[in-house]
Design a protein around this motif. Structure first.
Motif, mmCIF file in Angstrom:
data_model
loop_
_atom_site.group_PDB
_atom_site.id
_atom_site.type_symbol
_atom_site.label_atom_id
_atom_site.label_comp_id
_atom_site.label_asym_id
_atom_site.label_seq_id
_atom_site.Cartn_x
_atom_site.Cartn_y
_atom_site.Cartn_z
ATOM 1 N N UNK A 195 58.506 64.206 -23.837
ATOM 2 C CA UNK A 195 58.665 65.294 -22.867
ATOM 3 C C UNK A 195 57.421 65.455 -22.003
ATOM 4 N N UNK A 196 56.245 65.428 -22.619
ATOM 5 C CA UNK A 196 55.011 65.612 -21.854
ATOM 6 C C UNK A 196 54.814 64.491 -20.836
ATOM 7 N N UNK A 197 55.102 63.261 -21.218
ATOM 8 C CA UNK A 197 54.930 62.145 -20.288
ATOM 9 C C UNK A 197 55.902 62.234 -19.119
ATOM 10 N N UNK A 198 57.145 62.586 -19.393
ATOM 11 C CA UNK A 198 58.142 62.671 -18.316
ATOM 12 C C UNK A 198 57.782 63.787 -17.342
ATOM 13 N N UNK A 199 57.423 64.959 -17.861
ATOM 14 C CA UNK A 199 57.077 66.085 -16.994
ATOM 15 C C UNK A 199 55.825 65.776 -16.177
ATOM 16 N N UNK A 200 54.857 65.099 -16.794
ATOM 17 C CA UNK A 200 53.606 64.811 -16.105
ATOM 18 C C UNK A 200 53.794 63.818 -14.972
ATOM 19 N N UNK A 201 54.663 62.825 -15.172
ATOM 20 C CA UNK A 201 54.747 61.704 -14.231
ATOM 21 C C UNK A 201 55.898 61.819 -13.236
ATOM 22 N N UNK A 202 56.911 62.619 -13.540
ATOM 23 C CA UNK A 202 58.073 62.669 -12.644
ATOM 24 C C UNK A 202 57.754 63.337 -11.323
ATOM 25 N N UNK A 203 56.723 64.137 -11.259
ATOM 26 C CA UNK A 203 56.385 64.816 -10.006
ATOM 27 C C UNK A 203 55.953 63.882 -8.897
ATOM 28 N N UNK A 204 55.523 62.651 -9.236
ATOM 29 C CA UNK A 204 55.121 61.711 -8.200
ATOM 30 C C UNK A 204 56.272 61.350 -7.269
ATOM 31 N N UNK A 205 57.498 61.381 -7.803
ATOM 32 C CA UNK A 205 58.658 61.046 -6.980
ATOM 33 C C UNK A 205 58.792 62.023 -5.829
ATOM 34 N N UNK A 206 58.620 63.309 -6.121
ATOM 35 C CA UNK A 206 58.759 64.336 -5.090
ATOM 36 C C UNK A 206 57.707 64.187 -4.003
ATOM 37 N N UNK A 300 65.539 62.563 -14.445
ATOM 38 C CA UNK A 300 64.820 63.663 -13.814
ATOM 39 C C UNK A 300 64.343 63.277 -12.420
ATOM 40 N N UNK A 301 63.925 62.017 -12.228
ATOM 41 C CA UNK A 301 63.479 61.578 -10.915
ATOM 42 C C UNK A 301 64.590 61.598 -9.886
ATOM 43 N N UNK A 302 65.807 61.250 -10.290
ATOM 44 C CA UNK A 302 66.918 61.303 -9.338
ATOM 45 C C UNK A 302 67.208 62.734 -8.906
ATOM 46 N N UNK A 303 67.044 63.678 -9.829
ATOM 47 C CA UNK A 303 67.217 65.085 -9.446
ATOM 48 C C UNK A 303 66.106 65.510 -8.493
ATOM 49 N N UNK A 304 64.891 65.076 -8.755
ATOM 50 C CA UNK A 304 63.780 65.401 -7.867
ATOM 51 C C UNK A 304 63.958 64.784 -6.485
ATOM 52 N N UNK A 305 64.535 63.601 -6.425
ATOM 53 C CA UNK A 305 64.814 63.004 -5.117
ATOM 54 C C UNK A 305 65.840 63.831 -4.351
ATOM 55 N N UNK A 306 66.848 64.306 -5.069
ATOM 56 C CA UNK A 306 67.825 65.170 -4.409
ATOM 57 C C UNK A 306 67.168 66.462 -3.922
ATOM 58 N N UNK A 307 66.231 66.998 -4.705
ATOM 59 C CA UNK A 307 65.501 68.194 -4.269
ATOM 60 C C UNK A 307 64.665 67.883 -3.040
ATOM 61 N N UNK A 308 64.069 66.674 -3.029
ATOM 62 C CA UNK A 308 63.268 66.286 -1.868
ATOM 63 C C UNK A 308 64.058 66.258 -0.587
ATOM 64 N N UNK A 309 65.352 66.019 -0.699
ATOM 65 C CA UNK A 309 66.177 66.024 0.517
ATOM 66 C C UNK A 309 66.369 67.429 1.061
ATOM 67 N N UNK A 391 74.865 60.763 -6.117
ATOM 68 C CA UNK A 391 74.966 62.135 -5.623
ATOM 69 C C UNK A 391 73.741 62.520 -4.795
ATOM 70 N N UNK A 392 72.547 62.118 -5.252
ATOM 71 C CA UNK A 392 71.343 62.425 -4.490
ATOM 72 C C UNK A 392 71.322 61.738 -3.148
ATOM 73 N N UNK A 393 71.784 60.485 -3.105
ATOM 74 C CA UNK A 393 71.829 59.768 -1.832
ATOM 75 C C UNK A 393 72.829 60.410 -0.873
ATOM 76 N N UNK A 394 73.967 60.845 -1.409
ATOM 77 C CA UNK A 394 74.954 61.515 -0.553
ATOM 78 C C UNK A 394 74.401 62.822 -0.002
ATOM 79 N N UNK A 395 73.698 63.571 -0.838
ATOM 80 C CA UNK A 395 73.101 64.821 -0.373
ATOM 81 C C UNK A 395 72.033 64.563 0.676
ATOM 82 N N UNK A 396 71.266 63.488 0.515
ATOM 83 C CA UNK A 396 70.229 63.167 1.485
ATOM 84 C C UNK A 396 70.852 62.779 2.838
ATOM 85 N N UNK A 397 71.900 61.986 2.781
ATOM 86 C CA UNK A 397 72.572 61.608 4.038
ATOM 87 C C UNK A 397 73.112 62.840 4.751
ATOM 88 N N UNK A 398 73.622 63.791 3.982
ATOM 89 C CA UNK A 398 74.224 64.969 4.602
ATOM 90 C C UNK A 398 73.174 65.919 5.142
#
Length: 430
Positions: A195-206, A300-309, A391-398
């Motif tokens: 959990x600590x590694x995922x939370x620490x590193x997933x923010x780079x995607x955003x 988690x990174x795919x969700x963050x990418x969708x948030x980035x859109x 789903x994230x790619x579709x949201x980004x396109x929209x």
């Protein structure tokens, strides 16, 4: 110019994702920001390890608690001589002793009053005689020192030989209950580290996506290749960068612990030697840890990418990512609760839900020997990674590319720019 553009558009999904992943990986890996990102967690770890080791060494070299001897002169000398003779074999196992007072025959001594003054490192007082010793101390000191004091008093009896009964021993294998509790500790430690590694590193995607949205690079990529390939390439590039970071941190921490000669702060906080072997064995446990880290990171990174859109600034990213991070904490707690409920509906729910599945299955790898559930779970998680990317790619396109008449016109203009770059021989267009 048109044939070139058509050639670029004929890249398969995996080929286009590989181009994006290679570009992002090389760009981030050799950037100064990534170097400082690697150094960020290392500084507190190294300093904490060194400080913990120094503190441990200072504590070991500081004055140890001692036992004060309050006996007659002859008994005092006999006790000190017995301790000195036993120290050659037992060494640190024996408590240190000092002379508090040499009593006259028949003199009454108040040991409690001496300890109440709290002078120096005096932690206990030994009174009476070697044949009938009395140890005055706190309960925990009595538990530690009763045996050694009895041994010293027995050795001090020169004229009356001390008889020590032989203690028979029998070695028993680890019981099922103790093994289960040990594997439970291993499962909990593995879940926490994952959990600590995922939370620490997933923010780079955003942060990477927001930067490329600001300078319009992401729109050029989306116009040249499918958006699914852009998301897939970026996720795997960030995953590769994260694995490089973990490898660097593990190497540095191992080198610091090996060179320093002491466990330090982390070693004191987590006694790794107390963790028994997991159910699948240590090699497979680490391999499954890497696999479940990859799945959890991609989900988690795919969700963050969708948030980035949905975000245009760093402040919006922080605002939108906070609910996702808190939800991930709740899912981790949910998976932790499922560890102690083996075979019950709460465990199957944690395994079935994709975002808690990596944590629940990694804990299961520590508790049970079977491997086939991990094959099914990894396949299930891969399917959900594909779904969340789509789903994230579709949201980004929209939201960003704004599919429609104006969006299509802008995409044609971007494709023209990309085709022009290809025709000029630019290898860095993507």
């Amino acid at each position: 110019m048109t044939p070139v553009a058509n050639t670029a558009c004929r890249l398969s999904l995996l080929q286009a994702a590989w181009v994006v992943a290679r570009r992002d990986f090389m760009t981030i890996l050799f950037s100064r920001s990534f170097v400082f990102f690697l150094l960020g967690p290392l500084f507190p770890l190294v300093v904490g390890s060194l400080a913990g080791g120094i503190g441990q060494r200072v504590e070991s070299e500081a004055a140890r608690p001692v036992i004060g001897i309050a006996m007659t002169a002859a008994d005092t000398e006999a006790i000190l001589a017995a301790r000195q003779s036993l120290a050659k074999e037992l060494g640190p196992a024996l408590p240190d002793m000092v002379v508090s007072k040499r009593l006259d025959p028949g003199e009454i001594f108040d040991a409690q009053a001496l300890l109440a003054r709290r002078e120096g490192n005096l932690a206990a007082v030994l009174t009476g005689t070697p044949a009938d010793p009395e140890l005055v101390a706190t309960p925990e000191r009595l538990q530690w020192w009763t045996g050694p004091v009895s041994l010293i008093a027995g050795a001090a009896l020169r004229d009356t030989p001390a008889v020590y009964p032989e203690v028979r021993t029998q070695v028993v294998a680890v019981t099922g209950a103790s093994e289960q509790r040990g594997r439970l500790r291993t499962a909990q430690a593995g879940q926490l580290m994952l959990f600590l590694l995922i939370i620490l590193l997933a923010g780079m995607v955003l942060s990477n996506l927001v930067e490329e949205k600001a300078n319009k690079v992401i729109e050029i990529l989306a116009a040249a290749i499918p958006m699914d390939a852009v998301f897939l390439g970026k996720l795997f590039a960030m995953l590769a960068v994260s694995l490089v970071g973990i490898a660097v941190w593990a190497t540095v921490i191992g080198a610091v612990v090996g060179l320093s000669g002491f466990e330090g702060l982390m070693g004191n906080a987590i006694d790794l030697s107390s963790l028994p072997e997991p159910g699948v064995g240590w090699p497979l446990f680490f391999a499954l840890g890497i696999a479940y880290f990859a799945m959890g990171y991609l989900l988690l990174g795919s969700v963050f990418l969708a948030i980035g859109s949905l975000a245009n600034t760093v402040r919006e990213v922080q605002t939108l990512s906070m609910p996702v991070t808190m939800m991930q904490v709740l899912l981790f707690l949910f998976a932790s609760l499922a560890v102690g409920s083996s075979g019950q509906p709460i465990e199957w729910a944690a395994i079935a839900f994709p975002f808690s599945s990596p944590f629940a299955m990694f804990a299961r790898a520590a508790q049970y020997e079977s491997l086939w559930p991990h094959v099914l779970a990894l396949g299930w998680q891969v399917a959900w990674v594909a779904i969340t990317i789509r789903l994230g790619a579709a949201l980004f396109r929209k939201r960003v590319m704004k599919s429609g008449s104006q969006g299509a016109k802008r995409n044609r203009n971007l494709r023209t720019l990309v085709a022009s770059a290809f025709s000029k021989g630019s290898k860095n267009a993507l």
